[in-house]
Design an enzyme around this catalytic site. Structure first.
Site, short mmCIF file in Angstrom:
data_model
loop_
_atom_site.label_atom_id
_atom_site.label_comp_id
_atom_site.label_asym_id
_atom_site.label_seq_id
_atom_site.Cartn_x
_atom_site.Cartn_y
_atom_site.Cartn_z
N ASP A 10 -1.67 -1.54 -3.99
CA ASP A 10 -2.21 -0.86 -5.12
C ASP A 10 -0.93 -0.75 -6.21
O ASP A 10 0.01 -1.31 -5.97
CB ASP A 10 -2.33 0.76 -4.57
CG ASP A 10 -1.50 1.25 -3.73
OD1 ASP A 10 -0.21 1.23 -4.10
OD2 ASP A 10 -1.66 2.01 -2.77
N HIS B 252 -3.76 -17.31 -3.47
CA HIS B 252 -4.51 -16.35 -2.68
C HIS B 252 -5.75 -17.24 -2.16
O HIS B 252 -6.47 -16.47 -1.36
CB HIS B 252 -4.98 -15.23 -3.60
CG HIS B 252 -5.80 -15.73 -4.55
ND1 HIS B 252 -5.27 -16.42 -5.72
CD2 HIS B 252 -7.23 -15.46 -5.10
CE1 HIS B 252 -6.10 -16.77 -6.58
NE2 HIS B 252 -7.23 -16.25 -6.29
N ASP B 253 -5.82 -18.48 -2.47
CA ASP B 253 -7.12 -19.02 -1.93
C ASP B 253 -6.82 -20.11 -0.73
O ASP B 253 -7.76 -20.87 -0.25
CB ASP B 253 -7.67 -20.00 -3.03
CG ASP B 253 -8.44 -18.99 -4.03
OD1 ASP B 253 -8.86 -18.02 -3.72
OD2 ASP B 253 -8.41 -19.59 -5.28
N ASP C 149 -5.14 -12.06 -14.89
CA ASP C 149 -6.30 -12.79 -14.30
C ASP C 149 -7.49 -12.68 -15.11
O ASP C 149 -7.82 -11.49 -15.52
CB ASP C 149 -6.56 -12.58 -12.86
CG ASP C 149 -6.78 -13.86 -12.32
OD1 ASP C 149 -7.35 -14.63 -12.70
OD2 ASP C 149 -6.13 -14.16 -11.01
N GLU D 73 -7.06 -22.25 -14.45
CA GLU D 73 -7.29 -22.79 -12.89
C GLU D 73 -8.44 -23.74 -13.07
O GLU D 73 -9.62 -23.54 -13.75
CB GLU D 73 -7.69 -21.77 -12.07
CG GLU D 73 -7.86 -22.17 -10.57
CD GLU D 73 -8.93 -21.45 -9.94
OE1 GLU D 73 -8.82 -21.39 -8.48
OE2 GLU D 73 -9.74 -20.90 -10.28
N ASN E 292 -0.53 4.58 -0.52
CA ASN E 292 -1.12 6.01 0.11
C ASN E 292 -1.87 5.90 1.32
O ASN E 292 -2.57 6.48 1.49
CB ASN E 292 -2.13 6.41 -1.14
CG ASN E 292 -3.04 5.43 -1.15
OD1 ASN E 292 -3.22 4.13 -0.87
ND2 ASN E 292 -4.26 5.96 -2.05
N ASP F 82 0.93 -1.18 -0.09
CA ASP F 82 0.09 0.04 -0.03
C ASP F 82 0.96 1.30 -0.10
O ASP F 82 1.85 1.55 0.92
CB ASP F 82 -0.73 0.08 1.17
CG ASP F 82 -1.55 1.19 1.48
OD1 ASP F 82 -1.71 2.15 0.49
OD2 ASP F 82 -1.93 1.57 2.64
N ASP G 82 -9.41 -17.83 -14.43
CA ASP G 82 -10.03 -18.16 -13.42
C ASP G 82 -11.19 -19.40 -13.55
O ASP G 82 -11.88 -19.45 -14.70
CB ASP G 82 -10.70 -17.06 -12.90
CG ASP G 82 -11.34 -17.16 -11.61
OD1 ASP G 82 -10.45 -17.54 -10.61
OD2 ASP G 82 -12.65 -17.15 -11.32
N ASP H 142 -4.12 3.91 2.72
CA ASP H 142 -5.46 3.55 3.01
C ASP H 142 -5.81 2.11 3.28
O ASP H 142 -6.52 1.40 3.51
CB ASP H 142 -6.46 3.88 1.76
CG ASP H 142 -5.99 2.98 0.34
OD1 ASP H 142 -4.83 2.19 0.59
OD2 ASP H 142 -6.64 3.29 -0.79
O1 ISL Z 1 -11.00 -21.19 -2.60
C1 ISL Z 1 -11.44 -22.36 -2.94
C2 ISL Z 1 -12.01 -23.27 -1.90
O2 ISL Z 1 -11.60 -22.97 -0.71
C3 ISL Z 1 -11.62 -22.91 -4.29
O3 ISL Z 1 -12.87 -23.44 -4.38
C4 ISL Z 1 -11.81 -21.63 -5.01
O4 ISL Z 1 -12.93 -20.85 -4.72
C5 ISL Z 1 -11.60 -22.01 -6.46
O5 ISL Z 1 -10.63 -22.90 -6.57
C6 ISL Z 1 -11.95 -21.14 -7.35
O6 ISL Z 1 -11.05 -19.93 -7.20
C7 ISL Z 1 -11.08 -18.92 -8.08
O7 ISL Z 1 -12.26 -18.24 -8.19
C8 ISL Z 1 -13.04 -17.99 -7.52
C9 ISL Z 1 -12.41 -16.76 -6.48
O8 ISL Z 1 -12.81 -16.51 -5.33
C10 ISL Z 1 -11.05 -17.49 -6.33
O9 ISL Z 1 -10.22 -16.45 -5.42
C11 ISL Z 1 -10.22 -17.59 -7.43
O10 ISL Z 1 -8.91 -18.06 -7.36
C12 ISL Z 1 -14.15 -17.09 -7.92
O11 ISL Z 1 -13.90 -16.18 -8.91
CA CA Z 2 -3.38 2.14 -1.18
#
Ligand code: ISL
Ligand code: CA
Length: 614
Positions: free
Chosen positions: A110, A414-415, A179, A343, A104, A102, A285, A106
């Protein structure tokens, strides 16, 4: 055509059948040796259904056969001939912009923060960045709910910032992949708003609008029993219009109808718009979910129970998936020589083979998730992950995926919670463990994807209350769990698996979302150094990207393997456990070129070494 008269081994030979059996075994915590046992493998499928009692109904079996028979292709296996591509040699680094840096104050990461860190990433040795969504979005799912595909999210900055980032990366000879979230759009996207407002609009058929099921006592139920990945029904009801619309994710993420060619045209135009700007490719995705069975049939409850989500058999490997992937490739990716990684949650190795075979012209690579939990365990379980399973998974893929395909090597994204926290609860071991994971990632045969913070040794955060969980999935799961358990247990469960762990701002500085105030984890400069050294080593010899893989030892807690290429050879010796074990005796002709510990007779907990043939 397979029928219930055929044998288990016939089913196992079919790519879809193979992956379904593997998936079932995985969820049950059983080994695939079971299928290879002659008694089981020669059993008629019908007998198996009978034996399974109420675990597998005839309905279930029929649904499976339908899926299996829909796939006629068998993957082409090629060995020893690997084509050279930049993305096979590259080290990717995933940035989740919101929690990167970050600038700025907030509390939200960014684009300027990313621009600021390009030099750091270059210095680390990163070749390509995968940027999680930066498009305009109301952030119900942090940008995975896109309102405008051609606009930058205001909190992240402007299109000028984006252009500057892309320019800076290219100047440094780095690539950028975006993405691509096109299974669904935000309900605030113009298409959806228009579709809802006017039932005669051309956008109505861009989504899945359906009338509800009216019961005798006047109740209005959703059109089918499909569940959302984020808890609850997969249908949202619009009262004023008396209509339901499908959302496999949050109720602000509306599924697009890919069978409508205008949807495909609009999406492909948008992809080309970004590729024309110069981006180098896309991470796609949940791309495996885009083709749904047009009748949207009821989901099988038993399959739902097993897979944790009802309805999935009707879209996780849909009837036109291959066709649509080829269309995107031919009309957008290939003309731009762009890279694609999909994915594909839920798909196993054989299905992934059919999507990524070079000759099939679908995707370049996919992310498979079968290594993220050990057999029999789920994402929200608090347990210690056994790296012996990871080793076996890697060996299986490396040996059987084929050289005309490329495997993605990753632990975090990130999941998911942080892998090192999943493997051990002993925090004193995080530092060597992070180094072990890195060492395997950069010396195995595949393309490494590092998730932001892994190179610092970041582990899970110690959340103390639900107020700190901002994620839509975490909140939805909590609400569902409360129906079955106490608030304390539900919180503990959510914390074990929440995506939030990966989404707290990296500790470069102290700004934080108010919810995340006070949350911090240690960072290890020695881990960063290790990443840098190993990436440099990987770059110094194509043996790591392309060389043959040979497993020398897979004894318990041991992983010893060899990589060889054009006469050069490396031995990698890993301790997969938190206890000291004996080092592999390499012999005189091997020189130790890297160690995360010492060079003695014993490997310390999680220690790993690289030797080179002199
Ligand atoms: O994180 C999951 C389960 O805990 C997965 O089911 C995940 O939602 C799935 O792999 C799909 O992920 C992707 O699409 C989602 C989004 O929330 C995730 O961040 C993304 O990586 C919907 O767009
Ligand atoms: Ca920021």
């Amino acid at each position: 055509m397979l029928t219930l008269d055929d044998k288990v081994k016939d089913l196992y030979k079919n790519p879809v059948g193979h992956d379904i059996i593997e998936k079932l075994l995985l969820t049950m915590g059983k080994s695939s040796f079971l299928v290879k046992n002659p008694i089981v493998s020669n059993m008629k499928l019908e007998t198996l259904v009978k034996l399974a009692g109420d675990k597998i109904s005839y309905d279930f079996a029929e649904k499976v056969m339908e899926l299996v028979n829909a796939e006629e292709d068998i993957p082409v296996m090629q060995r020893g001939k690997i084509s050279k591509r930049w993305w096979k040699e590259a080290v990717f680094y995933q940035i989740y912009p919101r929690s990167f840096l970050d600038t700025n104050g907030d509390g939200i990461g960014d684009l300027r923060g990313i621009i600021e860190k390009v030099d750091y990433l270059k210095d680390l040795g990163v070749d390509a960045i995968w940027l999680s969504p930066v498009y305009d979005s109301p952030n119900d799912d942090n940008g995975y709910d896109i309102r405008d595909y051609r606009k930058i999210m205001a909190e992240f900055g402007t299109m000028e910032d984006f252009d500057e980032l892309l320019k800076k990366l290219h100047e440094k000879d780095m690539k950028l992949i975006m993405d691509l979230v096109v299974n669904h759009t935000s309900d605030e996207h113009e298409w959806f708003k228009e579709a809802l407002r006017d039932e005669n609009s051309k956008y109505r058929d861009y989504y899945f609008f359906r009338k509800g099921t009216k019961t005798e006592n006047g109740k209005n139920l959703p059109p089918n029993n499909w569940r959302s990945f984020f808890a609850g029904s997969a249908w949202n009801y619009y009262k004023n219009e008396d209509i339901w619309a499908l959302h496999l994710f949050s109720k602000k993420q509306m599924d697009l109808n890919w069978d409508n060619e205008n949807v495909r045209n609009d999406v492909i135009d948008m992809i080309n718009w970004w590729l024309d700007k110069g981006v180098d490719g896309f991470r796609m995705d949940v791309i495996s979910l885009i083709s749904k069975k047009p009748e949207l049939p009821e989901g099988d409850e038993k399959i739902g129970e097993m897979m944790g989500i009802t309805g999935i058999e009707n879209y996780y490997y849909g009837p036109h998936l291959h066709e649509y992937l080829r269309e995107i490739r031919a009309r957008a990716f290939d003309p731009h020589r762009a890279f694609s990684v999909g994915e594909t949650p839920g798909l196993g190795m054989e299905m992934c083979k059919l999507i990524t075979g070079e000759e099939r012209k679908e995707l370049d690579m996919v992310f498979c998730f079968d290594h993220l939990e050990t057999p029999g365990h789920g994402k929200y379980e608090d347990y210690e992950y056994d790296l012996n399973y990871f080793r076996d998974f890697i060996i299986n893929w490396t040996e059987n995926y084929g050289d005309n395909r490329r495997m993605a090597l990753f632990y975090d994204n990130h999941d998911n919670p942080r892998m090192i926290s999943k493997i051990t609860h002993n925090k004193e071991l995080y530092e060597p463990l992070a180094k072990l994971l890195a060492l395997m990632q950069f010396t195995l045969k595949g393309t490494p994807f590092v998730y932001q913070g892994e190179e610092m040794g970041i582990s899970n955060y110690e959340f103390t209350s639900m107020d700190q969980i901002t994620d839509v999935e975490g909140k939805g799961t909590y609400a569902e769990l409360l129906l079955k358990m106490s608030a304390g247990e539900a919180f503990h469960t959510v914390v074990s698996g929440t995506r939030e762990h990966a989404r707290v701002l990296l500790p470069w500085n102290s700004t934080r979302l108010p919810e995340h105030e006070g949350l911090d984890v240690p960072v290890y400069p020695s881990v960063t150094k290790c990443y840098k050294d190993l990436i440099a080593l990987r770059r110094s010899d194509l043996a790591f990207a392309y060389g043959d893989f040979y497993c020398i030892s897979k004894k318990k807690d041991k992983f010893v393997y060899k990589r060889s290429y054009e006469g050069r050879e490396y031995i990698i010796d890993c301790n997969l456990s938190g206890e000291p074990i004996k080092a592999y005796n390499v012999g005189m002709v091997w020189e130790l070129i890297y160690t995360t510990g010492s060079d003695g007779d014993m490997l310390a907990p999680y220690e790993a070494r690289i030797y080179k043939l002199t």
